[in-house]
Design a protein around this motif. Sequence first.
Motif, PDB file in Angstrom:
ATOM      1  N   PHE A  22       0.813  -1.236   0.000  1.00  0.00           N
ATOM      2  CA  PHE A  22       0.000   0.000   0.000  1.00  0.00           C
ATOM      3  C   PHE A  22       0.832   1.264   0.000  1.00  0.00           C
ATOM      4  O   PHE A  22       0.533   2.193   0.726  1.00  0.00           O
ATOM      5  N   ILE A  25       0.088   4.996  -3.402  1.00  0.00           N
ATOM      6  CA  ILE A  25      -1.261   4.890  -3.961  1.00  0.00           C
ATOM      7  C   ILE A  25      -1.637   6.169  -4.725  1.00  0.00           C
ATOM      8  O   ILE A  25      -2.292   6.110  -5.758  1.00  0.00           O
ATOM      9  N   THR A 112       6.897  13.811  -2.015  1.00  0.00           N
ATOM     10  CA  THR A 112       5.929  13.271  -1.059  1.00  0.00           C
ATOM     11  C   THR A 112       5.453  11.871  -1.443  1.00  0.00           C
ATOM     12  O   THR A 112       4.428  11.409  -0.958  1.00  0.00           O
ATOM     13  N   LEU A 117      10.802   7.245   0.634  1.00  0.00           N
ATOM     14  CA  LEU A 117      11.202   7.210   2.040  1.00  0.00           C
ATOM     15  C   LEU A 117      11.167   5.786   2.569  1.00  0.00           C
ATOM     16  O   LEU A 117      12.033   5.378   3.338  1.00  0.00           O
ATOM     17  N   LEU A 174     -10.192   1.876  -7.498  1.00  0.00           N
ATOM     18  CA  LEU A 174      -9.728   1.078  -6.355  1.00  0.00           C
ATOM     19  C   LEU A 174     -10.258  -0.352  -6.415  1.00  0.00           C
ATOM     20  O   LEU A 174      -9.583  -1.285  -5.976  1.00  0.00           O
ATOM     21  N   ALA A 178      -8.090  -3.690  -6.368  1.00  0.00           N
ATOM     22  CA  ALA A 178      -8.324  -4.878  -5.540  1.00  0.00           C
ATOM     23  C   ALA A 178      -8.232  -6.144  -6.381  1.00  0.00           C
ATOM     24  O   ALA A 178      -7.625  -7.139  -5.970  1.00  0.00           O
TER      25      ALA A 178
ATOM     26  N   TYR B  19      -9.281  12.211  -0.803  1.00  0.00           N
ATOM     27  CA  TYR B  19      -8.361  11.119  -1.121  1.00  0.00           C
ATOM     28  C   TYR B  19      -6.929  11.414  -0.686  1.00  0.00           C
ATOM     29  O   TYR B  19      -5.980  11.226  -1.443  1.00  0.00           O
ATOM     30  N   LEU B  20      -6.784  11.909   0.562  1.00  0.00           N
ATOM     31  CA  LEU B  20      -5.445  12.144   1.094  1.00  0.00           C
ATOM     32  C   LEU B  20      -5.091  11.036   2.073  1.00  0.00           C
ATOM     33  O   LEU B  20      -5.960  10.469   2.721  1.00  0.00           O
ATOM     34  N   MET B  22      -4.018   8.006   1.679  1.00  0.00           N
ATOM     35  CA  MET B  22      -4.600   6.699   1.403  1.00  0.00           C
ATOM     36  C   MET B  22      -3.684   5.551   1.783  1.00  0.00           C
ATOM     37  O   MET B  22      -4.151   4.505   2.227  1.00  0.00           O
ATOM     38  N   CYS B  23      -2.374   5.750   1.584  1.00  0.00           N
ATOM     39  CA  CYS B  23      -1.432   4.652   1.834  1.00  0.00           C
ATOM     40  C   CYS B  23      -1.566   4.151   3.256  1.00  0.00           C
ATOM     41  O   CYS B  23      -1.775   2.967   3.492  1.00  0.00           O
ATOM     42  N   LEU B  26      -5.058   2.500   4.077  1.00  0.00           N
ATOM     43  CA  LEU B  26      -5.227   1.128   3.603  1.00  0.00           C
ATOM     44  C   LEU B  26      -4.394   0.156   4.426  1.00  0.00           C
ATOM     45  O   LEU B  26      -4.846  -0.936   4.756  1.00  0.00           O
ATOM     46  N   ALA B  27      -3.175   0.549   4.774  1.00  0.00           N
ATOM     47  CA  ALA B  27      -2.268  -0.404   5.402  1.00  0.00           C
ATOM     48  C   ALA B  27      -2.558  -0.602   6.879  1.00  0.00           C
ATOM     49  O   ALA B  27      -2.410  -1.696   7.402  1.00  0.00           O
ATOM     50  N   PHE B  98       4.923   2.783   8.845  1.00  0.00           N
ATOM     51  CA  PHE B  98       3.901   3.794   8.554  1.00  0.00           C
ATOM     52  C   PHE B  98       3.884   4.929   9.557  1.00  0.00           C
ATOM     53  O   PHE B  98       3.370   6.004   9.285  1.00  0.00           O
ATOM     54  N   LEU B 101       6.222   7.267   8.085  1.00  0.00           N
ATOM     55  CA  LEU B 101       5.706   7.765   6.802  1.00  0.00           C
ATOM     56  C   LEU B 101       4.643   8.848   6.992  1.00  0.00           C
ATOM     57  O   LEU B 101       4.125   9.381   6.009  1.00  0.00           O
ATOM     58  N   VAL B 104       5.347  12.048   5.008  1.00  0.00           N
ATOM     59  CA  VAL B 104       4.937  12.272   3.626  1.00  0.00           C
ATOM     60  C   VAL B 104       3.430  12.111   3.449  1.00  0.00           C
ATOM     61  O   VAL B 104       2.943  12.000   2.334  1.00  0.00           O
ATOM     62  N   CYS B 106       0.039  13.412   2.874  1.00  0.00           N
ATOM     63  CA  CYS B 106      -0.327  14.695   2.258  1.00  0.00           C
ATOM     64  C   CYS B 106      -1.330  15.487   3.079  1.00  0.00           C
ATOM     65  O   CYS B 106      -1.487  16.678   2.848  1.00  0.00           O
ATOM     66  N   ALA B 188      -8.674  -4.514   1.809  1.00  0.00           N
ATOM     67  CA  ALA B 188      -8.429  -3.096   2.075  1.00  0.00           C
ATOM     68  C   ALA B 188      -8.907  -2.242   0.908  1.00  0.00           C
ATOM     69  O   ALA B 188      -9.646  -1.272   1.087  1.00  0.00           O
ATOM     70  N   PHE B 189      -8.511  -2.628  -0.306  1.00  0.00           N
ATOM     71  CA  PHE B 189      -8.910  -1.842  -1.481  1.00  0.00           C
ATOM     72  C   PHE B 189     -10.424  -1.845  -1.650  1.00  0.00           C
ATOM     73  O   PHE B 189     -11.032  -0.813  -1.926  1.00  0.00           O
ATOM     74  N   PHE B 192     -12.229   0.220   1.075  1.00  0.00           N
ATOM     75  CA  PHE B 192     -11.997   1.641   0.820  1.00  0.00           C
ATOM     76  C   PHE B 192     -12.867   2.122  -0.337  1.00  0.00           C
ATOM     77  O   PHE B 192     -13.518   3.173  -0.256  1.00  0.00           O
TER      78      PHE B 192
ATOM     79  N   CYS C  50      -5.584  12.949  -5.810  1.00  0.00           N
ATOM     80  CA  CYS C  50      -6.358  13.505  -4.715  1.00  0.00           C
ATOM     81  C   CYS C  50      -7.103  14.737  -5.210  1.00  0.00           C
ATOM     82  O   CYS C  50      -6.832  15.252  -6.278  1.00  0.00           O
TER      83      CYS C  50
END
Lengths: 191, 212, 71
Positions: A22, A25, A112, A117, A174, A178, B19-20, B22-23, B26-27, B98, B101, B104, B106, B188-189, B192, C50
Amino acid sequence: MTELLSMALAAVIINNVVLSQFLGICPFLGVSKNSKSAIGMGVAVIFVIFGASLITYALYHLVLVPFKIEYMQLISFILVIATFVQFTEMFIKKYSASLYKSLGIYLPLITTNCVVLFVAQDNITQGYDLIETIVNSISVPLGFMLVLYLFSCLRERLDSADTLPSWKGNPVALVVAALMALAFSGFAGIV
Amino acid sequence: MWNNFKNGFIKENPVFGLYLGMCSTLAISTSLNNAVGMGVCVTLVLIFSNVIISAIRKITPDEIRIPVYIVVIATLVTIVEMLVHAFMPELYTSLGVFLSLIVVNCIILGRAEAFASKNGVVASAVDGLGMGLGYTFALLLISVVRELLATGGIAFYNPFDATQQLFAFSLEALKPYTISLFSGSVGAFLTFACFAALFTWIRSRSSKKEAK
Amino acid sequence: MDTVFSIYGIVCAVILFAVMAGIYCSAYYFNHKTPKPKGCENLKANCDGCKVTSCMNNPIHDYNKGDNKND
């Protein structure tokens, strides 16, 4: 050699950054409108991750560890990544208009991008040596690019499909993601 | 200000509306514990980054404001990461990468740029709290659905002491039909996507009402 | 992170932080002063992952208008 190959294969297909970890995305949904931009973004990500990983690896082992300031890892890594992106963009702007057209416009999105990272941190937490770091930081973004490209090919047809209004855009994308994750989970256990 | 706070939940929910982030959504949304822990961490970082950035907005040179934001956010995330590592080791392990993370994510940079750089300290703090709670709300929704479908129940442990169970709920009728797929990436996908579509539908309905 | 926080380490950390932040800020500044190549002035990534319209890469974002509706 076999170990390195299986590590690369695992990073590209089995533990794919987008579909099973994930990460990344936002560009996966945002820059997958056509396959040309998917490839441009993918190559830019590979370049930045490769460069930034080498620098962060050197920084960690040559500066942070000898001075016993490992707690600066996160902050110094994000600064390295952001600086590297700025320098890359500056050089591309100065020296090649065609490269800027195909790769440079995606660089502002990469600072970003969490994949960068993640790979830099992952190389340290997994305790990789230099060779493994190089292999890891090429194969992980390669997996990103593969999925981005595949998804962009699907997306071109998805946009013309007749979906319910509230599912249009990201939600239906999405669902497709999936299904792709389901397909990729079939690769588990091949290495 | 109240409207600003309220907007973060449904109308402009940072996750399902904009939609900010999301990573991490989901995780992390595999269990209720992770969702609450991550939500609190992000909310804290968001409030403090909004306050600091709003406080220094007049002395920040306009050309290099994005670098300044990134430096401020990275410092705050490092502090939060150290605190979680020291006081909630189980949460630290289960959030893993995470947690760092968040830098980063957003939502934080986006609110700094769109709100905190133009508004006062108090308004920015309220905005940070509202957006952070909106993010937590989204995480809770997804994690409850996923945990229920994957394990047939929901459990919540004390984050400071993982042996102490604070709250547990299980549906015996659901136990034989658990879908382990929902603890993985496919679930998860899918979850969401369903929530995102639901929120789009709610928003389009309420904007239709306003138009009438 | 079982590091001993020594004074020496903290001084090193602060120096490293200041140097890196300085390099980053100047790199950012010089990059934004570098003009885009000819014919690429209006190119952008058109990322719609987004819905933040204040982001420079969002297709809805207008260069001339600094404001956005996410305030």
